[in-house]
Design an enzyme around this catalytic site. Structure first.
Site, short mmCIF file in Angstrom:
data_model
loop_
_atom_site.label_atom_id
_atom_site.label_comp_id
_atom_site.label_asym_id
_atom_site.label_seq_id
_atom_site.Cartn_x
_atom_site.Cartn_y
_atom_site.Cartn_z
N LEU A 96 13.27 66.00 17.43
CA LEU A 96 14.29 66.70 16.66
C LEU A 96 15.65 66.08 16.92
O LEU A 96 16.12 66.06 18.06
CB LEU A 96 14.29 68.18 17.00
CG LEU A 96 12.93 68.90 16.86
CD1 LEU A 96 13.11 70.40 17.06
CD2 LEU A 96 12.30 68.61 15.50
N ALA A 97 16.28 65.57 15.86
CA ALA A 97 17.55 64.85 15.99
C ALA A 97 18.46 65.14 14.81
O ALA A 97 19.20 64.27 14.35
CB ALA A 97 17.27 63.35 16.08
N ARG B 121 30.30 70.53 19.34
CA ARG B 121 31.05 70.58 20.59
C ARG B 121 31.37 69.19 21.15
O ARG B 121 32.16 69.06 22.07
CB ARG B 121 30.29 71.41 21.64
CG ARG B 121 30.36 72.92 21.36
CD ARG B 121 29.79 73.70 22.52
NE ARG B 121 28.34 73.61 22.57
CZ ARG B 121 27.62 73.93 23.65
NH1 ARG B 121 28.22 74.33 24.76
NH2 ARG B 121 26.30 73.84 23.61
N GLN C 255 16.05 66.86 7.52
CA GLN C 255 16.21 68.30 7.39
C GLN C 255 17.55 68.55 6.71
O GLN C 255 18.60 68.47 7.33
CB GLN C 255 16.17 68.96 8.78
CG GLN C 255 16.25 70.47 8.75
CD GLN C 255 16.42 71.07 10.14
OE1 GLN C 255 16.86 70.40 11.08
NE2 GLN C 255 16.09 72.35 10.28
N GLU D 297 14.77 84.53 23.02
CA GLU D 297 16.07 83.89 22.93
C GLU D 297 17.13 84.78 23.58
O GLU D 297 17.03 86.02 23.56
CB GLU D 297 16.44 83.62 21.48
CG GLU D 297 15.56 82.60 20.78
CD GLU D 297 15.66 81.21 21.38
OE1 GLU D 297 16.73 80.88 21.93
OE2 GLU D 297 14.67 80.47 21.30
N LYS E 111 26.59 32.32 26.22
CA LYS E 111 26.14 33.10 25.07
C LYS E 111 25.15 32.28 24.26
O LYS E 111 25.43 31.14 23.90
CB LYS E 111 27.35 33.50 24.20
CG LYS E 111 27.05 34.48 23.07
CD LYS E 111 26.62 33.87 21.77
CE LYS E 111 27.67 32.99 21.15
NZ LYS E 111 27.21 32.45 19.83
N ASN F 174 31.61 25.86 19.29
CA ASN F 174 30.43 26.12 18.48
C ASN F 174 30.74 26.72 17.11
O ASN F 174 29.84 26.88 16.30
CB ASN F 174 29.48 27.05 19.23
CG ASN F 174 30.15 28.34 19.66
OD1 ASN F 174 31.34 28.37 19.94
ND2 ASN F 174 29.39 29.41 19.74
N SER G 254 36.62 13.35 32.12
CA SER G 254 37.44 14.56 32.16
C SER G 254 38.48 14.55 31.05
O SER G 254 39.08 13.51 30.76
CB SER G 254 38.13 14.68 33.51
OG SER G 254 37.17 14.81 34.55
N ARG H 239 39.78 10.69 24.79
CA ARG H 239 41.12 11.22 25.05
C ARG H 239 42.15 10.15 24.73
O ARG H 239 41.85 8.95 24.75
CB ARG H 239 41.26 11.66 26.51
CG ARG H 239 41.03 10.55 27.52
CD ARG H 239 40.91 11.10 28.92
NE ARG H 239 40.72 10.05 29.90
CZ ARG H 239 39.98 10.15 31.00
NH1 ARG H 239 39.34 11.28 31.26
NH2 ARG H 239 39.88 9.16 31.85
#
Length: 451
Positions: free
Chosen positions: A8-9, A15, A75, A154, A333, A368, A405, A422
């Site tokens: 049930l969701a 609240r 629902q 209840e 990544k 990338n 480098s 470079r």
């Protein structure tokens, strides 16, 4: 016997003071709904039905992200828990065996508890999960004699004597599927709230001569999340349990209270997790790996003997083979690092393949993204990438090659070659003092104008 789940969701969760459906708020990096689905998944259900309502499209997307085969029903009007369960009846037509009703905002039901409910079904037509509450508050009360359950009251409808009972209803119910929906169809709404209560099926079952029973669990398993404060409590409860399980399973946590796990974190025995490590979703750490302090990991796999950090970030698609070293202020990544690769510090490797025993110098970046598309960088075995190398993808560096480098590499580098990309250094003897004098004069003039 086959098992079906109804979760049930549908509730809005007013609240929570949020536009987000309550069951989509996160604990341990995953929606509350996923926690409930994972608990039920331990029963290997043949069918799973999620009953959505408020924010149904978002709830449906989240449910199918966890289980593509699940069915989502809506629902439209929230008229009570029995009404919610009734919406699942068409999706479970013809289903045999038992059905377990769970709640998307109750994340901590243990698989062992659900197994105990299935076992109790051998003795009772309907089984309800209860708990002894330290503060019963507004929970529904279980009126029981031993394991035999007479009825559920209840809070709104309970007498003073019934409210003094501390055995409370969790809402979780197990019954034969056909019996469950037959009882649900007979539930009325003649009560203080005018709702169709699922709990009424106990009394209806007894009127039909069917027995009802109760299985009791620890109150902590029944923690429901209805407010932001309870969400924080749920996070704390999850983390405490996850840390304890990790320690019990042979993982070293040097400062357990500072480590945060996700719902699906897997850490092997003899792994070492340093202080202030955060696990996002989808992380697997194999035995003997070490994650040092202040690392953030998500969607990655780290193999035996690898070391990560301190201050490293591994993002989705990061795959570290055995004995890889990723040092401080390195981000990985969607990249595969083969055995023995070393990435010491201050580097970004995205969309890359790095061959075994290659050394990546400080300040290296795989460039990338061209602003529209992502491109891949491939670096061969035993290569050496000099510090501050910019690898402009798509580009390939061969086995045993080197880059100087400060190079910007825009073309493929053959195996065993050295690539320098470079500008040639130009030196002007004696020019520095004159430049400093000029810069100071400009600064003084600016400051005088500001005054």
């Amino acid at each position: 016997m086959p098992v079906s789940l109804v979760i049930l969701a549908a509730g809005q969760g007013t609240r929570m003071n949020s536009d987000l459906p309550k069951v989509l708020h996160h604990v341990a990096g995953a929606p509350l709904l996923h926690h409930a689905m994972q608990a039920g998944a331990a029963l290997a259900p043949e069918r799973v039905v999620v009953v959505a309502g408020h924010g149904a499209a978002a709830v449906s997307k989240a449910a199918r992200a966890y289980d593509e085969a699940c069915t989502v029903v809506v629902q439209e009007a929230q008229l009570g828990t029995a009404h919610a369960v009734a919406q699942a009846a068409p999706a479970l037509e013809g289903a045999t065996g038992d059905c377990v009703v769970l709640y998307g905002d109750t994340p901590f039901i243990r698989p062992e508890t659900l197994e105990a409910m299935l076992d109790a079904r051998a003795r009772h037509a309907v089984v309800v999960l209860g708990f002894e509450a330290r503060d019963p508050g507004r929970y529904g009360r279980l009126i029981a004699q031993g394991e035999a359950l007479e009825r559920i009251v209840e809070f709104k409808d309970a007498t003073v004597e019934e409210r003094a009972i501390s055995l409370c209803n969790s809402g979780v119910i197990c019954a034969d599927t056909a019996t469950l929906f037959s009882l649900v169809s007979a539930v009325g709404n003649d009560n203080a709230a005018g709702e169709y209560y699922l709990t009424d099926i106990v009394e209806l079952a007894r009127k039909r001569g069917l027995s009802a029973g109760v299985v009791i669990c620890d109150e902590a398993e029944t923690l429901g999340v209805n407010t932001r404060a309870q969400l924080a409590e749920a996070e704390a409860a999850f983390q405490a349990r996850a840390r304890a399980e990790a320690l019990e399973n042979g993982v070293t946590l040097t400062a357990p209270e500072t480590v945060f796990f996700a719902l699906d974190t897997h850490v092997g025995r003899d792994a070492i997790i340093g202080p202030n490590v955060i696990f996002g979703p989808g992380v697997t750490i194999e035995s003997g790996a070490e994650i040092r302090a202040f690392c953030h990991l998500e969607g990655c796999h780290i193999s035996r003997g690898a070391t990560v950090g301190p201050f490293a970030r591994l993002r989705p698609g990061a795959e570290l083979a055995e004995d890889v070293h990723v040092g401080n202020f390195v981000e990985i990544k969607n990249a595969i690092l083969d055995e023995g690769v070393k990435v010491g510090h201050l580097t970004y490797l995205g969309d890359a393949d790095v061959g075994e025993h290659t050394n990546i110098g400080a300040g290296t970046v795989t460039c990338n993204y061209d602003g529209v598309n992502k491109h891949r960088t491939t670096i061969g075995k035993r290569a050496f990438i000099g510090s501050d190398t910019m690898l402009v993808a798509p580009v390939r560096v061969g086995d045993g090659a080197m880059t100087g480098s400060g190079s910007v590499i825009t073309e493929d580098v053959p195996s065993d070659a050295v690539a320098l990309g470079r500008a040639k250094q130009v030196t002007k003897p004696g020019l520095a003092p004159r430049l400093f004098e000029m810069y100071r004069a400009i600064k003084a003039k600016r400051q005088k104008g500001e005054a």
